[in-house]
Design an enzyme around this catalytic site. Structure first.
Site, PDB file in Angstrom:
ATOM      1  N   ARG A 113       0.740  -1.482   0.167  1.00  0.00           N
ATOM      2  CA  ARG A 113      -0.330   0.241   0.001  1.00  0.00           C
ATOM      3  C   ARG A 113       0.895   1.133   0.019  1.00  0.00           C
ATOM      4  NH1 ARG A 113      -2.273   3.655  -0.805  1.00  0.00           N
ATOM      5  NH2 ARG A 113      -3.487   5.147   0.198  1.00  0.00           N
ATOM      6  N   TYR A 114       1.496   1.225   1.129  1.00  0.00           N
ATOM      7  CA  TYR A 114       2.976   1.959   0.959  1.00  0.00           C
ATOM      8  C   TYR A 114       4.138   1.804   0.075  1.00  0.00           C
ATOM      9  CZ  TYR A 114       0.377   3.859   5.428  1.00  0.00           C
ATOM     10  OH  TYR A 114      -1.134   4.090   6.164  1.00  0.00           O
ATOM     11  N   ARG A 117       6.660   0.190   1.773  1.00  0.00           N
ATOM     12  CA  ARG A 117       7.459  -1.275   2.976  1.00  0.00           C
ATOM     13  C   ARG A 117       5.805  -2.036   2.103  1.00  0.00           C
ATOM     14  NH1 ARG A 117       5.618   3.899   4.578  1.00  0.00           N
ATOM     15  NH2 ARG A 117       3.846   4.034   6.223  1.00  0.00           N
ATOM     16  N   CYS A 126      -3.755 -18.459  13.960  1.00  0.00           N
ATOM     17  CA  CYS A 126      -4.200 -17.135  14.625  1.00  0.00           C
ATOM     18  C   CYS A 126      -4.231 -18.343  16.627  1.00  0.00           C
ATOM     19  CB  CYS A 126      -4.253 -16.170  15.442  1.00  0.00           C
ATOM     20  SG  CYS A 126      -4.159 -14.582  13.940  1.00  0.00           S
ATOM     21  N   CYS A 130      -9.235 -12.982  18.336  1.00  0.00           N
ATOM     22  CA  CYS A 130     -10.107 -11.874  18.733  1.00  0.00           C
ATOM     23  C   CYS A 130     -11.013 -11.114  17.789  1.00  0.00           C
ATOM     24  CB  CYS A 130      -8.887 -10.821  18.367  1.00  0.00           C
ATOM     25  SG  CYS A 130      -7.404 -10.696  18.370  1.00  0.00           S
ATOM     26  N   CYS A 133     -10.911  -8.659  15.067  1.00  0.00           N
ATOM     27  CA  CYS A 133     -10.106  -8.958  13.726  1.00  0.00           C
ATOM     28  C   CYS A 133     -10.406  -7.630  12.434  1.00  0.00           C
ATOM     29  CB  CYS A 133      -9.696 -10.105  13.617  1.00  0.00           C
ATOM     30  SG  CYS A 133      -8.465 -10.416  12.479  1.00  0.00           S
ATOM     31  N   ARG A 135      -8.954  -8.051   9.264  1.00  0.00           N
ATOM     32  CA  ARG A 135      -8.450  -8.956   8.295  1.00  0.00           C
ATOM     33  C   ARG A 135      -9.149 -10.190   8.482  1.00  0.00           C
ATOM     34  NH1 ARG A 135      -3.179  -8.357   8.835  1.00  0.00           N
ATOM     35  NH2 ARG A 135      -3.172  -6.450   7.743  1.00  0.00           N
ATOM     36  N   ASP A 294     -11.595  -0.734  13.258  1.00  0.00           N
ATOM     37  CA  ASP A 294     -12.066  -1.130  11.592  1.00  0.00           C
ATOM     38  C   ASP A 294     -13.857  -1.454  11.700  1.00  0.00           C
ATOM     39  OD1 ASP A 294      -9.983   0.200  10.569  1.00  0.00           O
ATOM     40  OD2 ASP A 294      -8.766  -1.875  11.178  1.00  0.00           O
ATOM     41  N   ASP A 331      -7.732   3.682  10.134  1.00  0.00           N
ATOM     42  CA  ASP A 331      -6.962   3.739   9.077  1.00  0.00           C
ATOM     43  C   ASP A 331      -8.743   3.469   8.016  1.00  0.00           C
ATOM     44  OD1 ASP A 331      -5.394   2.350   7.326  1.00  0.00           O
ATOM     45  OD2 ASP A 331      -4.675   0.642   9.162  1.00  0.00           O
ATOM     46  N   LYS A 338      -3.494   4.903   7.089  1.00  0.00           N
ATOM     47  CA  LYS A 338      -3.693   5.258   8.144  1.00  0.00           C
ATOM     48  C   LYS A 338      -3.796   7.207   7.755  1.00  0.00           C
ATOM     49  CE  LYS A 338      -1.663   0.871  10.301  1.00  0.00           C
ATOM     50  NZ  LYS A 338      -1.185   0.349   8.465  1.00  0.00           N
TER      51      LYS A 338
HETATM   52  C1  LIG Z   1      -0.408   0.057   8.533  1.00  0.00           C
HETATM   53  C2  LIG Z   1      -0.358  -0.243   7.577  1.00  0.00           C
HETATM   54  C3  LIG Z   1       1.944  -0.280   7.655  1.00  0.00           C
HETATM   55  C4  LIG Z   1       2.578   0.282   8.266  1.00  0.00           C
HETATM   56  O1  LIG Z   1       2.119   1.282   8.358  1.00  0.00           O
HETATM   57  P1  LIG Z   1       3.567   2.319  10.167  1.00  0.00           P
HETATM   58  O2  LIG Z   1       2.649   3.620   9.761  1.00  0.00           O
HETATM   59  O3  LIG Z   1       4.785   2.126   8.652  1.00  0.00           O
HETATM   60  O4  LIG Z   1       3.002   1.354  10.967  1.00  0.00           O
HETATM   61  C5  LIG Z   1       2.289  -0.686   6.307  1.00  0.00           C
HETATM   62  N1  LIG Z   1       1.074  -1.564   4.616  1.00  0.00           N
HETATM   63  C6  LIG Z   1       0.034  -1.864   5.305  1.00  0.00           C
HETATM   64  C7  LIG Z   1      -0.634  -1.910   3.858  1.00  0.00           C
HETATM   65  C8  LIG Z   1      -0.289  -1.093   6.931  1.00  0.00           C
HETATM   66  O5  LIG Z   1      -1.345  -1.560   6.591  1.00  0.00           O
HETATM   67  S1  SF4 Z   2      -5.937  -8.948  15.551  1.00  0.00           S
HETATM   68 FE1  SF4 Z   2      -6.550 -10.906  13.521  1.00  0.00          FE
HETATM   69  S2  SF4 Z   2      -4.722 -10.883  12.806  1.00  0.00           S
HETATM   70 FE2  SF4 Z   2      -4.848 -10.352  14.719  1.00  0.00          FE
HETATM   71  S3  SF4 Z   2      -4.690 -11.720  16.277  1.00  0.00           S
HETATM   72 FE3  SF4 Z   2      -6.449 -11.199  16.861  1.00  0.00          FE
HETATM   73  S4  SF4 Z   2      -6.971 -13.144  14.849  1.00  0.00           S
HETATM   74 FE4  SF4 Z   2      -5.064 -12.802  14.861  1.00  0.00          FE
END
Ligand SMILES: *Cc1c(COP(=O)(O)O)cnc(C)c1O
Ligand code: SF4
Length: 394
Positions: A113-114, A117, A126, A130, A133, A135, A294, A331, A338
């Site tokens: 995305r960025y 990184r 996991c 949680c 979550c 994702r 989220d 986010d 973010k």
């Molecule tokens: C949160 C996130 C990051 C890391 O973001 P930082 O602000 O550097 O902590 C990198 N990629 C994605 C897709 C993210 O959601």
């Molecule tokens: S927030 Fe989602 S990915 Fe993170 S530990 Fe909990 S269940 Fe796993």
């Protein structure tokens, strides 16, 4: 005042050596309604959620994490690990993929995305699922470590994009994989010349701190610089075992940062947020992000309002050391990335004069130099590096 960290309440029927063994904790995970009923008196709301099965999202906790939750249905940790009927109700904005990760997915298991990184989702498993979550479209779906062909494709994507300077291992929980697998992943990433920083995002120090062994930290130290991103949400999660795990990382040169999420009726109170973050700093963990929850499907009952989050942040500002203050952030859905939420301290501006009000009401003007007086230093030594970073995604 120094802090004390109580030991987890291990049941008498379990030996110390089993309890403190992370593979025992994973093998003995609670998954079914009958597993949970051995530890908790389930409410009707909770029982209904189990009867719907794993339709929406897997259910699992380590015995250790379950032991930290009380038998009160309102207990903070219990609400994090326990499914509730509300997960199956219609939400305000229920999204299976709130962060639009599937459209920033140029290679299997890679989210880019960025520019500088990427996230690398090495496993979808996991040890605790949680309920909030983000994702849910991925976590706990395949119940497996990444397949070999996908692993090779992901590595080759990272290798062929020299702008990628940082790889964030995520999932799922990357510390549920074995030491040998982790050593291999870290070694493969380290062999890529342009990868400078590796981060590991994990909840294992919270839900299974016995995972943090001398062997594990030796592997992280070997592949330095590796940053550990923990995910503590409540001071009740800071047991003697968790504190020892965090200190083991830091003592071995692995910096630890914590990301928390504000959760409705669980930790959305300034007294709880300060208690968590001051204890973390005492353990040499830097509070990094404090997220707005989220709009992941089935999480409306766990989400706080943006107003509530800003109010908490405003109360903390000025009373909590900057070392202990996480950045409040939301986010932006659909892959917006973010964004920080910050209080507005500037109350007026006229020409070069800006007027500010500080956290306790002090008002003063700041006169800014004029644009014509601003000059730039010679940056030629660093320009190529900067340009390559900005172009990294292409
Ligand atoms: C949160 C996130 C990051 C890391 O973001 P930082 O602000 O550097 O902590 C990198 N990629 C994605 C897709 C993210 O959601
Ligand atoms: S927030 Fe989602 S990915 Fe993170 S530990 Fe909990 S269940 Fe796993």
């Amino acid at each position: 005042m120094k802090f004390t960290f109580p030991k987890s309440p291990k049941p008498d029927s379990v030996s110390d050596s089993d309890w403190n063994n992370w593979t025992w904790q994973l093998r003995q995970s609670l998954k079914t309604q009958s597993d949970f009923e051995k530890v908790f008196t389930l409410t009707d709301n909770e029982r209904v959620a189990f009867s719907k099965g794993k339709e929406l999202f897997n259910i699992r906790t380590t015995p250790y994490y379950a032991s930290l939750a009380g038998d009160d249905p309102q207990d903070s940790i219990r609400q994090i690990l326990m499914p509730q009927r509300f997960e199956f109700e219609d939400g305000l904005q229920q999204m299976l993929d709130p962060l639009g990760e599937r459209k920033n997915n140029p290679a299997p298991r890679v989210i880019h995305r960025y520019s500088d990184r990427v996230l690398f989702l090495v496993t979808d498993i996991c040890s605790v699922y949680c309920r909030f979550c983000t994702r849910k479209h991925f976590t706990g779906q395949e119940q497996a470590f990444i397949r070999n062909d996908e692993y090779e494709q992901a590595l080759s994507y990272i290798r062929s994009h020299p702008g990628i300077r940082e790889v964030i291992l995520s999932g799922g929980d990357p510390l549920t994989i074995s030491d040998a697998q982790l050593d291999r992943v870290l070694g493969d990433l380290r062999s890529i010349d342009h990868v400078e920083i590796i981060r590991i995002g994990t909840r294992m120090p919270v839900v299974c701190p016995m995972r943090v062994t001398d062997e594990l930290v030796a592997i992280l130290r070997k592949h330095k610089p590796v940053f550990l991103m923990s995910h503590f949400n409540h001071p009740n999660e800071l047991t003697a075992e968790a504190a020892a795990a965090l200190e083991k990382f830091v003592d071995n040169g692995v910096p630890v940062m914590n990301q928390m999420v504000l959760l409705n009726g669980i930790n959305n109170h300034p007294a709880i947020v300060q208690a968590l973050n001051r204890r973390l700093v005492y353990l040499r963990v830097k509070p990094y992000y404090m997220f707005q929850c989220d709009p992941s499907q089935g999480t409306d009952h766990l989400r706080t309002s943006v107003e509530d989050s800003l109010e908490i942040q405003k109360e903390l500002w000025g009373h909590l050391s900057g070392l202990a203050m996480p950045n409040l952030s939301v986010d932006i859905p659909n892959g917006g990335g973010k964004t920080y939420l910050v209080p507005n301290f500037q109350v007026a501006q006229e020409g070069l004069v800006r007027k500010y009000v500080g956290w306790d009401g002090v008002q003063a003007e700041y006169v800014s130099p004029a644009a014509k007086d601003i000059k730039k230093p010679d940056a030629s030594r660093y320009l190529a590096e900067w340009e390559s970073l900005k172009a990294a995604k292409s």
